[in-house]
Design an enzyme around this catalytic site. Structure first.
Site, PDB file in Angstrom:
ATOM      1  N   GLY A  13       0.814  -1.011   0.095  1.00  0.00           N
ATOM      2  CA  GLY A  13      -0.184   0.012  -0.108  1.00  0.00           C
ATOM      3  C   GLY A  13       1.141   1.117   0.126  1.00  0.00           C
ATOM      4  O   GLY A  13       2.455   1.005  -0.009  1.00  0.00           O
ATOM      5  N   THR A  38      -6.449  -3.935  -1.785  1.00  0.00           N
ATOM      6  CA  THR A  38      -6.139  -2.140  -1.870  1.00  0.00           C
ATOM      7  C   THR A  38      -4.821  -1.604  -2.737  1.00  0.00           C
ATOM      8  O   THR A  38      -4.443  -0.906  -2.937  1.00  0.00           O
ATOM      9  CB  THR A  38      -7.006  -1.484  -1.492  1.00  0.00           C
ATOM     10  OG1 THR A  38      -6.065  -1.136   0.232  1.00  0.00           O
ATOM     11  CG2 THR A  38      -7.974  -1.197  -1.046  1.00  0.00           C
ATOM     12  N   VAL A  60      -4.115 -11.059   6.435  1.00  0.00           N
ATOM     13  CA  VAL A  60      -3.889 -10.670   7.954  1.00  0.00           C
ATOM     14  C   VAL A  60      -4.608 -11.192   9.181  1.00  0.00           C
ATOM     15  O   VAL A  60      -5.215 -11.572  10.084  1.00  0.00           O
ATOM     16  CB  VAL A  60      -3.034 -10.092   8.421  1.00  0.00           C
ATOM     17  CG1 VAL A  60      -0.962  -9.953   8.084  1.00  0.00           C
ATOM     18  CG2 VAL A  60      -3.629  -8.652   8.431  1.00  0.00           C
ATOM     19  N   SER A  78      -4.774  -2.354   5.586  1.00  0.00           N
ATOM     20  CA  SER A  78      -6.395  -1.404   6.439  1.00  0.00           C
ATOM     21  C   SER A  78      -6.622  -0.594   5.246  1.00  0.00           C
ATOM     22  O   SER A  78      -5.904   0.119   4.501  1.00  0.00           O
ATOM     23  CB  SER A  78      -6.381  -0.790   7.297  1.00  0.00           C
ATOM     24  OG  SER A  78      -7.561  -0.639   6.981  1.00  0.00           O
ATOM     25  N   LYS A  94     -12.478  -6.568  10.127  1.00  0.00           N
ATOM     26  CA  LYS A  94     -11.846  -8.018   9.723  1.00  0.00           C
ATOM     27  C   LYS A  94     -10.200  -7.426  10.453  1.00  0.00           C
ATOM     28  O   LYS A  94      -9.458  -7.994  11.034  1.00  0.00           O
ATOM     29  CB  LYS A  94     -11.942  -8.666   9.166  1.00  0.00           C
ATOM     30  CG  LYS A  94     -13.359  -9.488   9.520  1.00  0.00           C
ATOM     31  CD  LYS A  94     -13.633 -10.370   7.989  1.00  0.00           C
ATOM     32  CE  LYS A  94     -12.941 -12.135   8.023  1.00  0.00           C
ATOM     33  NZ  LYS A  94     -13.487 -13.110   6.749  1.00  0.00           N
ATOM     34  N   TYR A 148     -14.544   1.311   9.826  1.00  0.00           N
ATOM     35  CA  TYR A 148     -13.136   2.060  10.210  1.00  0.00           C
ATOM     36  C   TYR A 148     -13.017   2.916  11.587  1.00  0.00           C
ATOM     37  O   TYR A 148     -11.893   1.920  12.026  1.00  0.00           O
ATOM     38  CB  TYR A 148     -12.385   2.889   8.867  1.00  0.00           C
ATOM     39  CG  TYR A 148     -11.111   3.077   8.928  1.00  0.00           C
ATOM     40  CD1 TYR A 148     -10.262   2.101   8.419  1.00  0.00           C
ATOM     41  CD2 TYR A 148     -11.014   4.699   9.165  1.00  0.00           C
ATOM     42  CE1 TYR A 148      -9.099   2.986   8.414  1.00  0.00           C
ATOM     43  CE2 TYR A 148      -9.502   4.979   8.697  1.00  0.00           C
ATOM     44  CZ  TYR A 148      -8.945   4.004   8.430  1.00  0.00           C
ATOM     45  OH  TYR A 148      -7.230   4.974   8.734  1.00  0.00           O
ATOM     46  N   LYS A 152     -10.748   0.920  13.951  1.00  0.00           N
ATOM     47  CA  LYS A 152      -9.067   0.449  14.875  1.00  0.00           C
ATOM     48  C   LYS A 152      -9.388   1.526  16.548  1.00  0.00           C
ATOM     49  O   LYS A 152      -8.657   1.712  16.809  1.00  0.00           O
ATOM     50  CB  LYS A 152      -9.110   2.904  14.101  1.00  0.00           C
ATOM     51  CG  LYS A 152      -8.810   2.013  12.565  1.00  0.00           C
ATOM     52  CD  LYS A 152      -7.717   1.550  12.905  1.00  0.00           C
ATOM     53  CE  LYS A 152      -7.006   1.489  10.535  1.00  0.00           C
ATOM     54  NZ  LYS A 152      -5.915   1.073  10.844  1.00  0.00           N
ATOM     55  N   TYR A 162      -2.637  -6.602  25.486  1.00  0.00           N
ATOM     56  CA  TYR A 162      -1.598  -7.080  24.896  1.00  0.00           C
ATOM     57  C   TYR A 162      -0.313  -5.909  26.042  1.00  0.00           C
ATOM     58  O   TYR A 162       1.115  -7.042  26.341  1.00  0.00           O
ATOM     59  CB  TYR A 162      -1.558  -7.341  23.825  1.00  0.00           C
ATOM     60  CG  TYR A 162      -1.818  -8.337  22.849  1.00  0.00           C
ATOM     61  CD1 TYR A 162      -3.425  -8.554  22.497  1.00  0.00           C
ATOM     62  CD2 TYR A 162      -1.815  -9.712  23.226  1.00  0.00           C
ATOM     63  CE1 TYR A 162      -3.974  -9.812  22.643  1.00  0.00           C
ATOM     64  CE2 TYR A 162      -1.712 -10.489  22.004  1.00  0.00           C
ATOM     65  CZ  TYR A 162      -2.683 -10.768  22.482  1.00  0.00           C
ATOM     66  OH  TYR A 162      -3.725 -12.069  21.996  1.00  0.00           O
ATOM     67  N   ARG A 189     -10.068   9.473  -1.915  1.00  0.00           N
ATOM     68  CA  ARG A 189      -8.708  10.394  -0.909  1.00  0.00           C
ATOM     69  C   ARG A 189      -9.011  11.789  -2.028  1.00  0.00           C
ATOM     70  O   ARG A 189      -8.496  12.373  -3.119  1.00  0.00           O
ATOM     71  CB  ARG A 189      -8.018  10.272  -0.487  1.00  0.00           C
ATOM     72  CG  ARG A 189      -8.675   9.398   0.729  1.00  0.00           C
ATOM     73  CD  ARG A 189      -7.182   9.293   1.458  1.00  0.00           C
ATOM     74  NE  ARG A 189      -6.394   8.328   1.401  1.00  0.00           N
ATOM     75  CZ  ARG A 189      -5.632   7.921   1.430  1.00  0.00           C
ATOM     76  NH1 ARG A 189      -5.795   7.127   3.057  1.00  0.00           N
ATOM     77  NH2 ARG A 189      -4.698   6.611   1.083  1.00  0.00           N
TER      78      ARG A 189
HETATM   79  N1  UDP Z   1     -13.840  15.823  -0.381  1.00  0.00           N
HETATM   80  C1  UDP Z   1     -14.368  16.694  -1.240  1.00  0.00           C
HETATM   81  N2  UDP Z   1     -13.954  16.558  -2.900  1.00  0.00           N
HETATM   82  C2  UDP Z   1     -13.195  14.830  -3.060  1.00  0.00           C
HETATM   83  C3  UDP Z   1     -12.900  14.000  -2.294  1.00  0.00           C
HETATM   84  C4  UDP Z   1     -12.572  14.093  -0.703  1.00  0.00           C
HETATM   85  O1  UDP Z   1     -14.376  17.310  -1.070  1.00  0.00           O
HETATM   86  O2  UDP Z   1     -13.745  15.122  -4.047  1.00  0.00           O
HETATM   87  C5  UDP Z   1     -13.158  15.982   0.686  1.00  0.00           C
HETATM   88  C6  UDP Z   1     -14.410  14.979   2.331  1.00  0.00           C
HETATM   89  O3  UDP Z   1     -15.786  15.636   1.759  1.00  0.00           O
HETATM   90  C7  UDP Z   1     -13.564  15.811   3.175  1.00  0.00           C
HETATM   91  C8  UDP Z   1     -12.359  15.981   2.769  1.00  0.00           C
HETATM   92  O4  UDP Z   1     -12.204  16.429   1.338  1.00  0.00           O
HETATM   93  O5  UDP Z   1     -14.540  16.314   3.923  1.00  0.00           O
HETATM   94  C9  UDP Z   1     -11.475  14.964   2.983  1.00  0.00           C
HETATM   95  O6  UDP Z   1     -11.575  13.532   2.186  1.00  0.00           O
HETATM   96  P1  UDP Z   1     -11.114  12.134   2.609  1.00  0.00           P
HETATM   97  O7  UDP Z   1     -11.468  11.269   1.929  1.00  0.00           O
HETATM   98  O8  UDP Z   1      -9.547  12.712   1.728  1.00  0.00           O
HETATM   99  O9  UDP Z   1     -10.289  12.375   3.990  1.00  0.00           O
HETATM  100  P2  UDP Z   1     -10.438  12.196   5.421  1.00  0.00           P
HETATM  101  O10 UDP Z   1     -10.451  13.039   6.107  1.00  0.00           O
HETATM  102  O11 UDP Z   1     -11.866  12.550   4.827  1.00  0.00           O
HETATM  103  O12 UDP Z   1     -10.943  10.481   5.499  1.00  0.00           O
END
Ligand code: UDP
Length: 330
Positions: A13, A38, A60, A78, A94, A148, A152, A162, A189
């Site tokens: 990853g 992924t 794992v 993950s 998981k 998620y 976590k 542990y 993201r």
């Molecule tokens: N976001 C956005 N446009 C996109 C993808 C994400 O505006 O195309 C926003 C999302 O709603 C969040 C922030 O960007 O508020 C960060 O999102 P990301 O999925 O990167 O990570 P997160 O911190 O939410 O886990």
């Protein structure tokens, strides 16, 4: 020479592959493990010719065994982006729970020190800002991100158990938004989404009104923080992230400037439970690890943009990693 042996899960990853590079550079023997849902072997193929690097395709969430001695374990397997864990929620639960349990058992058996990758998501949509490690968080267990976040949180609880009950040497890092080369363009993201859109000549999609904030840390800084925490004697969770906070709207403007795209922004609905603000308080890391980020967003974004630009054009249009499709229920 008594070479140290380290097991890195999630090795194919984004973060795992950078950790493999770091520990190969430190002259460790690296046992790299990934189930490739992924992860992508391209991220580590440059290491295959190294005699100190071995790859094991394994999930794992099932029992984990490795032969021989083991000094360290880094548990980084993950799914890690909201759209990934929405598509494969059960696997996400998981690997954070059963996966952690198996690796803690392995650490106990081998007398290895284990560091687990936790997350700023344990703070949920935080009411304390910036987030300090003593904040317990505001998580919706049954919302879309719950799979998620709660995996976590369980991971942290079992890791601490542990440590206190079995005396395993454990470390817990809470990782805030991180970026850099080898992120998947299509992982959903915000950074790869925006850069991908700019490269395809599409408008950048801002979710909500773009007033939500995030704080982005360049991957090399994070890896240094992980290294220092692993070598420390701190069993309590430590935040590692860059406190340089920015709204998503401002971030989109930065990406437009960086890429020189003539596109603009479009607004889409805000996903459920999307945290309104996020910024790490890194007082502990500064004090205990003498760590702080060194790479500015401007520098880091430039390197990351160059990486995305260097990818073959077809990767701009790929919807999912090939292996991923097998796991998604239609
Ligand atoms: N976001 C956005 N446009 C996109 C993808 C994400 O505006 O195309 C926003 C999302 O709603 C969040 C922030 O960007 O508020 C960060 O999102 P990301 O999925 O990167 O990570 P997160 O911190 O939410 O886990």
């Amino acid at each position: 020479m008594d070479r140290k042996r380290i097991l890195i899960t999630g090795a194919a990853g984004f973060l795992g592959s950078h950790l493999c590079d770091r520990f190969i550079k430190e002259e460790y023997e690296v046992l790299a493990m990934d189930n490739l849902i992924t992860g992508d072997l391209k991220n580590i193929e440059h290491l295959f010719k190294n005699p100190n690097f071995n790859f094991f395709e394994h999930d794992v969430s099932n029992f984990v065994h490795v032969a021989g001695k083991l000094d360290y374990i880094l548990h980084f397997a993950s799914p890690a982006s909201p759209i990934d864990y929405l598509k494969i929620p059960i696997q996400t639960l998981k690997v954070g729970s059963l996966g952690t349990y198996h690796l803690l058992g392995l650490a106990k058996d081998k007398g290895a020190r284990i560091l687990v990758a936790s997350t700023s998501e344990v703070y949920g949509d935080p009411h304390v800002h910036p987030q300090t490690e003593d904040y317990w968080g505001n998580v919706n267990p049954v919302g879309p991100r719950g799979v998620y976040d709660e995996a976590k949180r369980f991971q942290e609880a079992i890791t601490m158990a542990y440590h206190t009950y079995h005396k395993v040497q454990t470390r817990i890092i809470r990782i805030f938004n991180t970026y850099g080369p080898r992120m998947r363009l299509n992982d959903g993201r915000v950074l790869p989404a925006f850069i991908g859109q700019a490269l395809r000549g599409e408008d950048l999609t801002i979710f909500g009104d773009g007033s939500q904030t995030r704080s982005f840390c360049y991957v090399d800084d994070l890896v240094e923080g992980i290294y220092r925490l692993l070598m420390s004697d701190i069993p309590d969770p430590v935040n590692i992230g860059n406190p340089d906070e920015i709204t998503i709207k401002e971030f989109a403007e930065e990406i437009i400037k960086l890429t020189g795209t003539s596109q603009t922004v479009v607004y889409k609905p805000l996903p459920k439970d999307d945290p309104t603000q996020r910024q790490p308080d890194i007082t502990l890391a500064r004090k205990l690890l003498n760590w702080e980020p060194k790479v500015s967003r401007q520098e880091g974004l430039k390197i990351t943009y160059e990486f995305f630009k260097s990818l073959p054009e077809e990767s701009l249009y790929k919807k999912e990693h090939n292996e991923f499709k097998r796991y998604i229920k239609k």
